[in-house]
Structures are given as C-alpha cells and as structure tokens.
Motif scaffolding. Structure first.
Motif, PDB file in Angstrom:
ATOM      1  N   VAL A  75       3.753   9.680   0.570  1.00 38.96           N
ATOM      2  CA  VAL A  75       4.805   9.920  -0.416  1.00 38.96           C
ATOM      3  C   VAL A  75       6.154   9.590   0.204  1.00 38.96           C
ATOM      4  CG1 VAL A  75       5.930  11.592  -1.946  1.00 38.96           C
ATOM      5  CG2 VAL A  75       3.488  11.818  -1.447  1.00 38.96           C
ATOM      6  N   ALA A  76       7.008   8.934  -0.559  1.00 42.24           N
ATOM      7  CA  ALA A  76       8.418   8.760  -0.211  1.00 42.24           C
ATOM      8  C   ALA A  76       9.175   8.595  -1.515  1.00 42.24           C
ATOM      9  CB  ALA A  76       8.631   7.558   0.698  1.00 42.24           C
ATOM     10  N   GLY A  77      10.005   9.570  -1.864  1.00 44.93           N
ATOM     11  CA  GLY A  77      10.632   9.547  -3.169  1.00 44.93           C
ATOM     12  C   GLY A  77       9.565   9.695  -4.244  1.00 44.93           C
ATOM     13  N   LEU A  78       9.757   9.001  -5.356  1.00 47.57           N
ATOM     14  CA  LEU A  78       8.736   9.013  -6.413  1.00 47.57           C
ATOM     15  C   LEU A  78       7.857   7.771  -6.255  1.00 47.57           C
ATOM     16  CD1 LEU A  78       7.673  10.705  -8.685  1.00 47.57           C
ATOM     17  CD2 LEU A  78       9.263   9.578 -10.252  1.00 47.57           C
ATOM     18  N   LEU A  79       7.380   7.600  -5.039  1.00 49.08           N
ATOM     19  CA  LEU A  79       6.419   6.565  -4.664  1.00 49.08           C
ATOM     20  C   LEU A  79       5.289   7.263  -3.939  1.00 49.08           C
ATOM     21  CD1 LEU A  79       8.798   3.841  -3.180  1.00 49.08           C
ATOM     22  CD2 LEU A  79       7.284   3.489  -5.121  1.00 49.08           C
ATOM     23  N   GLY A  80       4.105   7.210  -4.512  1.00 50.54           N
ATOM     24  CA  GLY A  80       2.958   7.851  -3.881  1.00 50.54           C
ATOM     25  C   GLY A  80       1.782   6.907  -3.788  1.00 50.54           C
ATOM     26  N   GLY A  81       0.974   7.118  -2.772  1.00 57.22           N
ATOM     27  CA  GLY A  81      -0.236   6.329  -2.609  1.00 57.22           C
ATOM     28  C   GLY A  81      -1.390   7.206  -2.162  1.00 57.22           C
ATOM     29  N   ILE A  82      -2.551   6.997  -2.761  1.00 53.25           N
ATOM     30  CA  ILE A  82      -3.785   7.665  -2.339  1.00 53.25           C
ATOM     31  C   ILE A  82      -4.700   6.582  -1.782  1.00 53.25           C
ATOM     32  CG2 ILE A  82      -5.787   9.030  -3.041  1.00 53.25           C
ATOM     33  CD1 ILE A  82      -4.117  10.083  -5.397  1.00 53.25           C
ATOM     34  N   GLY A 136       0.785  -1.229   0.000  1.00 60.26           N
ATOM     35  CA  GLY A 136       0.000   0.000   0.000  1.00 60.26           C
ATOM     36  C   GLY A 136       0.814   1.276   0.000  1.00 60.26           C
ATOM     37  N   VAL A 137       2.052   1.245  -0.457  1.00 56.89           N
ATOM     38  CA  VAL A 137       2.965   2.400  -0.427  1.00 56.89           C
ATOM     39  C   VAL A 137       3.027   2.951   0.993  1.00 56.89           C
ATOM     40  CG1 VAL A 137       3.636   4.588  -1.476  1.00 56.89           C
ATOM     41  CG2 VAL A 137       2.390   2.915  -2.841  1.00 56.89           C
ATOM     42  N   ILE A 138       3.754   2.254   1.839  1.00 59.01           N
ATOM     43  CA  ILE A 138       3.831   2.595   3.260  1.00 59.01           C
ATOM     44  C   ILE A 138       5.258   2.984   3.616  1.00 59.01           C
ATOM     45  CG2 ILE A 138       3.430   1.790   5.620  1.00 59.01           C
ATOM     46  CD1 ILE A 138       1.509  -0.313   4.421  1.00 59.01           C
ATOM     47  N   PRO A 139       5.540   4.296   3.754  1.00 62.24           N
ATOM     48  CA  PRO A 139       6.863   4.717   4.210  1.00 62.24           C
ATOM     49  C   PRO A 139       7.079   4.287   5.661  1.00 62.24           C
ATOM     50  CG  PRO A 139       5.658   6.527   3.184  1.00 62.24           C
ATOM     51  CD  PRO A 139       4.673   5.429   3.434  1.00 62.24           C
ATOM     52  N   PRO A 140       8.318   4.216   6.109  1.00 56.02           N
ATOM     53  CA  PRO A 140       8.571   3.784   7.486  1.00 56.02           C
ATOM     54  C   PRO A 140       8.141   4.836   8.500  1.00 56.02           C
ATOM     55  CG  PRO A 140      10.602   4.535   6.472  1.00 56.02           C
ATOM     56  CD  PRO A 140       9.567   4.519   5.379  1.00 56.02           C
ATOM     57  N   ALA A 141       7.607   4.382   9.621  1.00 60.43           N
ATOM     58  CA  ALA A 141       7.337   5.293  10.727  1.00 60.43           C
ATOM     59  C   ALA A 141       8.662   5.847  11.241  1.00 60.43           C
ATOM     60  CB  ALA A 141       6.610   4.551  11.842  1.00 60.43           C
TER      61      ALA A 141
END
Length: 429
Positions: A352-359, A210-215
């Motif tokens: 968003v993290a880098g060119l990785l995005g999730g809505i 699910g495009v999950i950046p780290p906490a």
C-alpha cells in the motif's frame, strides 16, 4: 466476408491479446459515482478508477456543464508560436501553484505517453544546448512502465513492452537499473559513466510493474545520485500526480526535488485527455535566453481549451471536497484491510502507498482468474505483472466500499482456489 475477417467489433482493443478477449469483452455505457454500467445491464464497482485516473468518480454533472460552456465559448485554439488560449494559460498557472518544483514552466499535451516523450527529448536537448554532447543515455528502473510511445517503449523496464520491434530499444542509448537496491543503481551509473547519462527516470511508486512502493531511502538515493553526478532526475507522476498518494504529488510525499515531473491521468480524472510536464528553472531557463534555440515540441491538442477547463474544474473539486485528506483516510483503511490478510497462505505479499494497493498472489493462484471472478461478482480489479491484483478506486470511495472491495478479492480467491486441481491448495489459508 473476406478470408481474413474475424468475429468481434471493428475496434482493435488496447493492450489486449485479441484472440483471448474476443467474445469476452465488456462494453461500458455509463458511469455514476464509483460505479460503471455495461450494455447488458451490469453495475460494477470501479476498483481501478479506470486506468488509475477517475479520482473524482464518474458522471459529474458540473464537469459536463463546464465542457459545454467552454465549447460554446471556444472549443480550443492551438498554443503554437505566439498564440495562446486563456484556459491553457490558467491551467498552467494552477499547476505551477501546486507544483513540487518552484517557479516551473508547464508544457501541456494530450496524455502520459506524450509527456514521457516530451520530457526525455527535453533532457537530451538540454544537455546538447549546454555543450555536453556526450550526455545522451536515459536510465530507467527494472519493471518500469512509461507509456508506449517510442521513448516510453524504449525505456520500459517491462521487457515484453520492448520485444518484437527488431531492436532492443526503439530510441537508442537507454539502459535499466535496479528497482530495489540503490547501491546496485550506483554501480550501474558508474559502469555506464555519469558523464554519459542525461537523465534518470522513475515512477515514485511503480504501478503497472505491480504496485511497488519505494524501498526506504531508495528515492532519496536517486536524488543524491542525480545531484552528485549532474544528471537530470525525472519523476513519472502520471499515476501518482494530483492526489493518488494523499499529496498533490508523490514528490511532496517523499520530499524530492526533481528537474522534470511528467503528469496526466488524475489532472482531469479522465474527463478529458490531458498530460504534460513540469520543468524546473535550471532546465527551462536556457531556452528562454536571448539567442536560445527553439525546443521543438507540441501536438495539435497541446493546451486544448476544453480539456484545460475540465482539468481546472477537476482540481477545484479535489480541493473543495478535501479529497487529498480523504485519500489519506482511505490509505489507513486499505492498510488495515490488507494487513488482515497476512495470515492467508495463498497471498505472498500486500503493498500500500496512498490509495494504491496491490495483493500479490502465490504462483498457484492466478490473479487474472481472481479478477475475472471479481467482475462476475460486480467488482472491477485488474491483474498486473507479478501476479498482483490492483486496488486503486476513486477518491470518493466510502470506507464500506473499500472494505467490500478487499473482501470481494478474498471471496474470488476462494472461488479460484476451490476450483484448483490440487486439493491442499484449495483450502490453504
């Protein structure tokens, strides 16, 4: 026609519920820049860079020229035993020069799932060689995706990828830990027993989950746990490696020092099937000593010469065109565009993290329906677990294309909402 014949092509699609896709499939025939074209003449913006990999865009003539020249010279030769080929040697040296691990050794193979298998086998083999026969457990994150070979299936944190095979884990002795809370990770490690754990494996930024950046502090916590308890830390950088975060590797972005890094996808931008692992000296050294056993790894196309030549040219293009810096610029644009959606009540969260995005949409609105409508409008996005729309276009995307891509997602959400059977949901913003 026999009794079992069904409509549709002979090709059995990957990761597809076949009754749902037959009659609704897109046949891609050509790619050019940030766009692909179908057999019925449609032009579609490739907003997912294929499967997260088309970093330099489609249809690069110089890539085709490199492949043709290499095939005329030497299509490939294996790298088993005492044999090497010059392109594989050159690619390994290039990877070592940009690696987040100092003085690494490189194992090359054919893709991300291959790289997971070879990495996890190596983790177990390493501890056996060290005389720590009890260290066999492989721990992975909830919601993780690590490919679909036997090891990758076994450590999947997406339960549906492990279901239906007659056992919870195709490869025994695997377990999952919490995706968000590092204290819960510590608890899991303590319950299992650090003396039994061979490795922790984690995507720095979860993709398919699910495009999950780290906490904040989470990855640093994994590093600390591994260091404190003599556990190998494996970063799955199949998606994030080679620039997707604005750095060669996410390990650089988050200042981590893993023992093994898995890689694939962006190493060749999809122009060839290449994968592999980067191995730290602590792990490779015991296999290089006099009297050491062989680590039995290798596939027919490990170090494939033409694939290596294409990967080298891809990395040259990324450097020559300054695409790592371009990703950082695009991250700023994407962050601003998604932040502007914060007041939309139909959207639960954006990431968003880098060119990785999730809505992430609220449950009333189907990400699959939205992405289907986006395709109809000329924009490819992808629905992910958690009702998330994936946004991960090529590094060559323009600012206007990225803004248009996000606007298309909102426009298609409008269309889906308007068709909702609940009037108040159709107008909620």
């Amino acid at each position: 026609m026999n009794a079992f014949a069904t409509p549709g092509p002979a090709l059995w699609s990957a990761q597809a519920h076949m009754p749902s896709v037959i009659g609704n499939q897109l046949v891609i025939t050509r790619g050019e820049g940030n766009y692909i074209f179908t057999d019925d003449g449609r032009r579609l913006f490739d907003g997912t860079a294929g499967l997260w990999h088309t970093n330099i865009g489609h249809g690069r003539a110089e890539m085709a020229e490199v492949a043709a020249e290499q095939m005329r010279t030497l299509e490939t030769y294996h790298v088993f035993g005492r044999f090497l080929n010059d392109r594989a040697v050159e690619l390994a040296e290039k990877i070592a020069s940009i690696s987040p691990i100092a003085e690494p050794k490189i194992i090359l193979n054919s893709g991300g799932s291959d790289s997971i298998d070879v990495a996890l086998k190596l983790a177990r083999r390493y501890w056996q060689l060290r005389g720590r026969s009890e260290k066999t457990m492989i721990l992975s994150r909830d919601l993780a995706y690590h490919g679909l070979h036997a090891y990758g299936t076994s450590v999947a944190g997406l339960d549906f990828n492990r279901e239906g095979y007659g056992t919870d884990s195709l490869v025994p002795e695997t377990a999952r830990f919490d995706t968000y809370d590092i204290e819960k990770v510590r608890q899991t490690v303590a319950e299992i027993g650090p003396h039994r754990i061979a490795a922790l494996i984690a995507e720095p930024i979860q993709g398919t989950g699910g495009v999950i950046p780290p906490a904040p502090g989470y990855l640093e916590g994994l590093q600390q746990i591994a260091d404190e308890h003599d556990i190998l830390l494996i970063l799955d950088e199949v998606i994030t490696g080679f620039g997707r975060t604005g750095h060669w590797f996410a390990a650089d972005r988050y200042q981590l020092h893993p023992h093994i890094v898995t890689m694939a996808k962006g190493i060749s931008s999809g122009y060839s099937a290449v994968g592999g692992i980067i191995v730290a000296p602590e792990v490779w050294a015991p296999f290089y000593e006099t009297g050491a056993p062989m680590y039995r790894h290798g596939t027919t196309y490990s170090g494939h010469a033409t694939s290596a030549a294409l990967a080298l040219k891809n990395l040259e293009i990324i450097e020559r065109e300054g695409l790592l810096g371009r990703v950082q610029e695009l991250e700023t644009v994407l962050t601003a565009e998604l932040a502007a959606l914060s007041s939309d009540d139909r959207i639960a969260e954006t990431r968003v993290a880098g060119l990785l995005g999730g809505i992430q949409l609220r449950p009333e609105f189907s990400a699959e329906a939205v992405t289907d409508d986006m395709v109809a409008q000329g924009w490819i996005a992808r629905p992910l677990r958690g009702n998330v729309i994936q946004l991960s276009p090529p590094f060559t995307t323009t600012d206007d294309e990225l803004r248009g891509f996000v606007a298309a997602a909102v426009s298609s959400l409008d269309t889906v909402a308007a068709s909702s059977s609940t009037p108040e949901l159709a107008v909620a913003r």
